[in-house]
Design a protein around this motif. Structure first.
Motif, PDB file in Angstrom:
ATOM      1  N   UNK A  97       0.833  -1.196   0.000  1.00 15.29           N
ATOM      2  CA  UNK A  97       0.000   0.000   0.000  1.00 15.29           C
ATOM      3  C   UNK A  97       0.869   1.248   0.000  1.00 15.29           C
ATOM      4  N   UNK A  98       0.624   2.133  -0.955  1.00 23.02           N
ATOM      5  CA  UNK A  98       1.340   3.394  -1.048  1.00 23.02           C
ATOM      6  C   UNK A  98       2.682   3.323  -1.750  1.00 23.02           C
ATOM      7  N   UNK A  99       3.057   2.160  -2.259  1.00 18.52           N
ATOM      8  CA  UNK A  99       4.348   2.012  -2.929  1.00 18.52           C
ATOM      9  C   UNK A  99       4.164   1.884  -4.443  1.00 18.52           C
ATOM     10  N   UNK A 100       5.161   2.327  -5.207  1.00 18.73           N
ATOM     11  CA  UNK A 100       5.093   2.133  -6.664  1.00 18.73           C
ATOM     12  C   UNK A 100       5.344   0.662  -7.019  1.00 18.73           C
ATOM     13  N   UNK A 101       5.036   0.289  -8.246  1.00 18.40           N
ATOM     14  CA  UNK A 101       5.226  -1.085  -8.740  1.00 18.40           C
ATOM     15  C   UNK A 101       4.557  -2.081  -7.796  1.00 18.40           C
TER      16      UNK A 101
END
Length: 158
Positions: free
Chosen positions: A92-96
């Protein structure tokens, strides 16, 4: 009583009113033990529950994944119970996010998660599960892994 009446399993989330979502795997185990004690009064055992090891987002709680993994290890070793979790919560909230989730899921399955909540249509997740089965020793010699990655004859695809 309803679980017993209908022969249903229940998802048991390892949080309580005293501490909410704990970052202590031993406390989470104690919550699971209390749930099992309550279930035993109705003739229910460990396999009647899916224990949710509660995944916290790595972007918001750096220790979250490690706590979840340790919780799963304790649940498996001490209680022999079924484990579920929302696999996509870790990213959650991270790219890729799909790639992160695939790696997280592979580790979670190796550590004992046998009922993950996930979307297998997300690219990479099926592959992650195949890898986990090889690493767990369930897919001996990687036969299922190899078969899944082997190009299919045109006749089988059509």
């Amino acid at each position: 009583p309803r679980m017993r009446e209908y022969g249903a399993a229940a998802v048991a989330i390892l949080v309580d009113d005293e501490g909410g979502i704990s970052l202590d795997p031993a406390r989470r185990l104690a919550i699971a033990e209390r749930i099992l004690e309550a279930g035993a009064r109705y003739g229910l055992g460990p396999t009647d529950f899916l224990f949710d090891a509660v995944v916290l987002g790595a972007a918001t709680e750096p220790r979250g994944a490690r706590v979840t993994f340790e919780t799963m290890r304790l649940l498996r070793e001490r209680l022999g119970c079924n484990i579920t979790l929302g696999a996509s919560n870790a990213a959650f909230g991270l790219p890729a996010r799909p790639l992160f989730n695939a790696h997280f899921l592979s580790v979670a399955v190796v550590l004992g998660c046998n009922a993950p909540i996930t979307d297998l249509t997300v690219p990479g997740l099926k592959h992650a599960l195949l890898v986990a089965e090889v690493l767990r020793g369930v897919d001996e010699y990687g036969c299922a892994y190899l078969d899944a990655l082997r190009p299919k004859p045109v006749a089988e695809i059509a």
